[in-house]
Design a protein around this motif. Structure first.
Motif, PDB file in Angstrom:
ATOM      1  N   HIS A  56      -3.518  37.421 106.033  1.00 28.66           N
ATOM      2  CA  HIS A  56      -3.501  37.628 104.585  1.00 28.66           C
ATOM      3  C   HIS A  56      -4.206  38.919 104.159  1.00 28.66           C
ATOM      4  N   GLY A  57      -5.246  39.327 104.888  1.00 29.02           N
ATOM      5  CA  GLY A  57      -6.060  40.436 104.406  1.00 29.02           C
ATOM      6  C   GLY A  57      -5.541  41.811 104.789  1.00 29.02           C
ATOM      7  N   PHE A  58      -4.845  41.902 105.937  1.00 28.14           N
ATOM      8  CA  PHE A  58      -4.435  43.214 106.428  1.00 28.14           C
ATOM      9  C   PHE A  58      -2.926  43.429 106.363  1.00 28.14           C
ATOM     10  N   VAL A  59      -2.263  42.734 105.443  1.00 28.17           N
ATOM     11  CA  VAL A  59      -0.818  42.878 105.287  1.00 28.17           C
ATOM     12  C   VAL A  59      -0.509  44.291 104.806  1.00 28.17           C
ATOM     13  N   GLY A  60       0.418  44.979 105.526  1.00 27.10           N
ATOM     14  CA  GLY A  60       0.800  46.331 105.120  1.00 27.10           C
ATOM     15  C   GLY A  60      -0.204  47.395 105.513  1.00 27.10           C
ATOM     16  N   ARG A  61      -1.204  47.053 106.311  1.00 31.26           N
ATOM     17  CA  ARG A  61      -2.220  48.023 106.725  1.00 31.26           C
ATOM     18  C   ARG A  61      -2.181  48.189 108.244  1.00 31.26           C
ATOM     19  N   GLU A  62      -2.389  49.424 108.709  1.00 34.45           N
ATOM     20  CA  GLU A  62      -2.376  49.692 110.137  1.00 34.45           C
ATOM     21  C   GLU A  62      -3.685  49.282 110.804  1.00 34.45           C
ATOM     22  N   ARG A  63      -4.795  49.375 110.084  1.00 36.49           N
ATOM     23  CA  ARG A  63      -6.088  49.064 110.672  1.00 36.49           C
ATOM     24  C   ARG A  63      -6.888  48.157 109.736  1.00 36.49           C
ATOM     25  N   GLY A  64      -7.718  47.360 110.313  1.00 36.67           N
ATOM     26  CA  GLY A  64      -8.633  46.518 109.545  1.00 36.67           C
ATOM     27  C   GLY A  64      -9.854  46.209 110.377  1.00 36.67           C
ATOM     28  N   LYS A  65     -10.909  45.773 109.717  1.00 37.28           N
ATOM     29  CA  LYS A  65     -12.158  45.512 110.425  1.00 37.28           C
ATOM     30  C   LYS A  65     -12.740  44.182 109.968  1.00 37.28           C
ATOM     31  N   VAL A  66     -13.158  43.391 110.952  1.00 35.04           N
ATOM     32  CA  VAL A  66     -13.828  42.116 110.683  1.00 35.04           C
ATOM     33  C   VAL A  66     -15.207  42.174 111.330  1.00 35.04           C
ATOM     34  N   THR A  67     -16.225  41.904 110.530  1.00 35.78           N
ATOM     35  CA  THR A  67     -17.607  41.939 111.016  1.00 35.78           C
ATOM     36  C   THR A  67     -18.191  40.530 110.994  1.00 35.78           C
ATOM     37  N   ILE A  68     -18.820  40.149 112.103  1.00 35.90           N
ATOM     38  CA  ILE A  68     -19.493  38.836 112.188  1.00 35.90           C
ATOM     39  C   ILE A  68     -20.974  39.110 112.380  1.00 35.90           C
ATOM     40  N   SER A  69     -21.779  38.669 111.398  1.00 35.13           N
ATOM     41  CA  SER A  69     -23.224  38.901 111.447  1.00 35.13           C
ATOM     42  C   SER A  69     -23.953  37.586 111.232  1.00 35.13           C
ATOM     43  N   ALA A  70     -25.228  37.552 111.618  1.00 38.21           N
ATOM     44  CA  ALA A  70     -26.023  36.325 111.463  1.00 38.21           C
ATOM     45  C   ALA A  70     -27.485  36.706 111.269  1.00 38.21           C
ATOM     46  N   GLU A  71     -28.194  35.831 110.565  1.00 40.92           N
ATOM     47  CA  GLU A  71     -29.635  36.000 110.381  1.00 40.92           C
ATOM     48  C   GLU A  71     -30.261  34.650 110.078  1.00 40.92           C
ATOM     49  N   MET A  72     -31.547  34.507 110.390  1.00 41.39           N
ATOM     50  CA  MET A  72     -32.268  33.263 110.109  1.00 41.39           C
ATOM     51  C   MET A  72     -32.572  33.165 108.623  1.00 41.39           C
ATOM     52  N   MET A  73     -32.296  32.004 108.035  1.00 44.14           N
ATOM     53  CA  MET A  73     -32.653  31.743 106.637  1.00 44.14           C
ATOM     54  C   MET A  73     -34.011  31.054 106.565  1.00 44.14           C
ATOM     55  N   THR A  74     -34.143  29.970 107.323  1.00 40.53           N
ATOM     56  CA  THR A  74     -35.411  29.247 107.431  1.00 40.53           C
ATOM     57  C   THR A  74     -35.666  28.999 108.909  1.00 40.53           C
ATOM     58  N   SER A  75     -36.672  28.213 109.200  1.00 43.61           N
ATOM     59  CA  SER A  75     -37.028  27.972 110.596  1.00 43.61           C
ATOM     60  C   SER A  75     -35.960  27.182 111.339  1.00 43.61           C
ATOM     61  N   ASN A  76     -35.077  26.483 110.637  1.00 40.83           N
ATOM     62  CA  ASN A  76     -34.059  25.657 111.298  1.00 40.83           C
ATOM     63  C   ASN A  76     -32.669  25.849 110.703  1.00 40.83           C
ATOM     64  N   ARG A  77     -32.438  27.002 110.052  1.00 37.15           N
ATOM     65  CA  ARG A  77     -31.135  27.213 109.422  1.00 37.15           C
ATOM     66  C   ARG A  77     -30.738  28.686 109.558  1.00 37.15           C
ATOM     67  N   VAL A  78     -29.458  28.914 109.875  1.00 34.83           N
ATOM     68  CA  VAL A  78     -28.931  30.250 110.133  1.00 34.83           C
ATOM     69  C   VAL A  78     -27.803  30.538 109.147  1.00 34.83           C
ATOM     70  N   LYS A  79     -27.756  31.785 108.672  1.00 38.17           N
ATOM     71  CA  LYS A  79     -26.650  32.221 107.814  1.00 38.17           C
ATOM     72  C   LYS A  79     -25.710  33.087 108.654  1.00 38.17           C
ATOM     73  N   LEU A  80     -24.446  32.630 108.791  1.00 33.00           N
ATOM     74  CA  LEU A  80     -23.404  33.331 109.542  1.00 33.00           C
ATOM     75  C   LEU A  80     -22.419  33.911 108.539  1.00 33.00           C
ATOM     76  N   VAL A  81     -22.175  35.226 108.573  1.00 31.89           N
ATOM     77  CA  VAL A  81     -21.331  35.916 107.594  1.00 31.89           C
ATOM     78  C   VAL A  81     -20.155  36.541 108.315  1.00 31.89           C
ATOM     79  N   VAL A  82     -18.930  36.207 107.856  1.00 30.84           N
ATOM     80  CA  VAL A  82     -17.694  36.803 108.371  1.00 30.84           C
ATOM     81  C   VAL A  82     -17.088  37.621 107.239  1.00 30.84           C
TER      82      VAL A  82
END
Length: 738
Positions: free
Chosen positions: A635-661
């Motif tokens: 859906h995101g790269f329709v009609g485009r030759e190139r695209g980029k997807v980044t997967i990052s993560a960081e600790m929110m609290t001592s027992n919870r992680v935020k994963l961003v796509v």
């Protein structure tokens, strides 16, 4: 009296009693509120009184500050003119001026009084007086001092005319042997006022100034900062009464050349206080030594001695206020039964003291509280009157109407009681309504039996429909589960095909290299058998063999890494087992395998730190990431030759992680954003989109991984999925264990 009438009467009385209790329940809180209002008003009244005291004190402070500023500015202007005349005597008064003055009887030299022998009243008012001690004759500075003081007499006259509270303005020589004085006083009057026989004796009294000794007080030894100062109060030798003096030291070329001063009677300061009468307490102005400068009742004017603070104030306040310099200014303090505050007067070392007793405060507060009391009594009277009117004209007839309505329930033919004329139509309407209701109920009862049968039939029909609906729901759930598994296996199949295609290249290269090496090896064996092998041929064989083995090794290693990543991802995606895993390693495997599918036009970038150890379900996480990457490609790269997807993560609290796509694709329309996690919702219907990808993602994140997922998107600026995951997933309950 019948039992029904007696019961009705008891019920009516009960209603009346309840109404009275209702009125009391209203009246008591209102009375409580009024009482609290009275208390609040009393407290607010005291605060308002304090505010008025402080406001009035500030007004008096401003009035005193203005007088002090006028005196200070007066001496500052004279100081500028005196120093100018002192530095340029000829410009101030030249020989021509002195000749004219001599004709009027003003002497330039000699001792005693230098003015007054021939001056008329107007000239005396213009010039004032000059007094010289015999010991000053011949002094080198005397001529400059006489010239300078004569030059400033017009300015002194103008100031005295503008501000009548200036009593005397004068100049004292630093040697205490010459003085100028305005307004003019004859020498005989000066001798008489000072009780002296000679001018030298009179000047000693003048320079003593009631013990204040202004030249010494303001001189460089005791006043190294060269500041203007007010003297302590004293009695004027000229008969003007008690007064204070403002003194300003004069310096020319850093040399002390005399004192300019102005006297203000204490009566004038008293008029400032008495001219603005305060409605509470009393006011005093005192210096740091406890001398009373002014008061608001005229004690200073009527007393023959200089008043001290302890003689004016109550004993319990006097000692405290003598040590007031260490206490907070501009604030009302309480000492026993007294209140007081101290306000500094700018431009002096005086304080404006205000004090009043608790009894005075109470009387003033009580006077204001009387008005509040009358208001409260008026409100109470109005409440009582309103209650009586409401009871007589509304409440009791309304209670009788309720009683009449209760009687009509048992006997629709009940006669209408005697009630006020205004209520008669209401009773008639209630009676008519009751009769209509009775007839209607009879009709309803007749229809009830038929309605019960109809309800029973409809209930049975509804039961059958409900059973059919439950079966349809079960079929829908089964179909949805099959679709989800199909979507899952389809994704795995696409991954298998992609990996197979990607493996074809390194394996094909390996096959080519191995066949080439085999041919080279056969040629070498043939030359060995024929004994035609040369050293150069052997060296060429070894070099080519080494290059071939290197190429073969690299391609086999690449294939092995791809197989390992695919194996891990495929195993995780195909299973639902819980295990410990490192998030960075899992994301690396996902990117390495998914890059196979989208190698041509999607760049996958991991930004996940090492050490994020999970105890969770890697299969659910892998499938979540696969679906999000596939969704970006679809859906995101329709009609485009190139695209980029980044997967990052960081600790929110001592027992919870935020994963961003995040992808930098086309984005999601705002109208679609709230529906993307719904099953079967897709913008590619009929074009290969099933509408289950993000629904599966939502279910995996929220139910299996125990987290939550949010999405933010902007057209042409990409889409960001934010997943919050616990490091330890909740225990997964299987249906067979439930």
């Amino acid at each position: 009296m019948s039992s029904s009438s007696s019961s009705s009467l008891l019920q009516l009385r009960r209603l009346q009693r309840n109404f009275v209790l209702f009125l009391l329940s209203i009246a008591i809180p209102i009375m409580s509120v009024l009482w609290l209002y009275k208390k609040h008003t009393e407290a607010a009244s005291q605060e308002r009184i304090f505010a008025e005291v402080m406001a009035h004190t500030q007004q008096q402070q401003l009035a005193f500050t203005q007088v002090i500023q006028i005196a200070t500015s007066h001496l500052q202007r004279l100081s500028v003119q005196l120093i100018d005349a002192y530095s340029n005597p000829d410009m101030a008064l030249n020989d021509s001026h002195w000749k004219s003055l001599n004709e009027l009887g003003v002497r330039r030299q000699g001792s005693g009084e230098l003015t007054g022998s021939k001056l008329d009243a107007a000239d005396r008012d213009r010039y004032g007086a000059l007094f010289v001690s015999p010991k000053a004759e011949g002094h080198s500075q005397l001529d400059k001092e006489i010239t300078a003081t004569m030059a400033i007499f017009p300015a002194i006259k103008a100031a005295h005319k503008a501000y009548p509270f200036f009593q005397w303005t004068y100049y004292y020589s630093p040697r205490e042997d010459f003085s100028s004085l305005y307004p003019y006083v004859p020498e005989a009057d000066i001798l008489q006022a000072t009780g002296s026989n000679t001018m030298e004796e009179a000047l000693k009294v003048i320079f003593d100034a009631g013990g204040t000794k202004p030249v010494q007080m303001i001189g460089p030894n005791r006043n190294p900062q060269h500041q203007q100062q007010w003297t302590a109060p004293y009695y004027d030798a000229g008969g003007k009464g008690a007064m204070v003096s403002l003194l300003a030291p004069q310096y020319f070329n850093k040399e002390f050349v005399g004192v300019l001063g102005t006297d203000v009677t204490l009566r004038m300061f008293g008029e400032v206080l008495q001219g603005s009468a305060r409605h509470l307490g009393h006011a005093l102005v005192v210096d740091r030594s406890g001398n009373v400068i002014a008061d608001d009742v005229g004690l200073v004017q009527s007393n023959k001695d200089i008043l001290k603070l302890e003689k004016v104030l109550p004993s319990e306040l006097a000692q405290l206020l003598l040590a007031r310099h260490t206490m907070e200014k501009n604030k009302i303090h309480q000492v026993g039964n007294w209140y007081w505050m101290s306000v500094p007067l700018k431009g002096s070392e005086w304080d404006l003291l205000v004090y009043f007793s608790a009894q005075e405060l109470g009387l003033l507060a009580d006077q204001e509280a009387k008005n509040t009391l009358w208001i409260l009594l008026g409100l109470i009277g109005f409440l009582v009157l309103a209650t009586w009117l409401m009871s007589h004209h509304f409440a009791f007839p309304a209670l009788r109407l309720v009683d009449f309505l209760n009687k009509l329930i048992g006997n629709p033919a009940q006669p209408i009681p005697t009630v006020p004329k205004a209520w008669q139509p209401s009773f008639e309407q209630v009676a008519a309504t009751s009769q209509e209701r009775h007839a209607y109920l009879q009709t309803i009862e007749a229809q009830a039996d038929g309605l019960e049968k109809t309800v029973a039939q409809r209930t049975e029909q509804l039961s059958h429909a409900n059973t059919a609906l439950l079966e349809s729901i079960e079929q829908l759930k089964s179909t949805q589960k099959m679709l989800v598994e199909s979507e899952k296996m389809a994704a795995l199949g696409a991954l298998v095909a992609g990996v197979a295609h990607e493996l074809n290249t390194p394996i094909g290269v390996g096959v080519t290299i191995s066949s080439t090496l085999l041919e080279k090896n056969q040629e070498l064996v043939l030359q060995l058998e024929e004994h035609t092998l040369r050293k150069s041929v052997l060296a060429e064989y070894v070099s080519e063999n080494q290059q071939g083995l290197d190429i073969l090794s690299r391609n086999l290693a690449q294939a092995a890494n791809l197989v390992n990543s695919f194996k891990q991802v495929a195993v995780d995606q195909a299973s639902d087992h819980r295990r410990s895993f490192d998030l960075a390693e899992t994301v690396h495997h996902v990117i390495q395998t998914m890059q196979v599918l989208f190698d041509s036009h999607i760049e996958l970038e991991p930004l996940v730190p090492d050490g994020l150890q999970f105890d969770s379900y890697p299969g659910a996480l892998v499938q979540t990431l696969n679906n999000l990457i596939a969704n970006a490609e679809t859906h995101g790269f329709v009609g485009r030759e190139r695209g980029k997807v980044t997967i990052s993560a960081e600790m929110m609290t001592s027992n919870r992680v935020k994963l961003v796509v995040h992808d930098d694709g086309l984005g999601i329309d705002p109208e679609h954003l709230s529906h993307i996690f719904e099953p079967f919702f897709t913008t590619k219907l009929g074009q290969g989109g099933s509408g289950l990808g993000l629904s599966i993602v939502y279910n995996l994140v929220t139910s299996i991984l125990g987290g939550q997922i949010d999405v933010v998107s902007e057209i042409n600026h990409g889409t960001t999925f934010t997943i919050q995951l616990p490091l330890q997933a909740p225990i997964k309950v299987h249906p067979k264990d439930a």
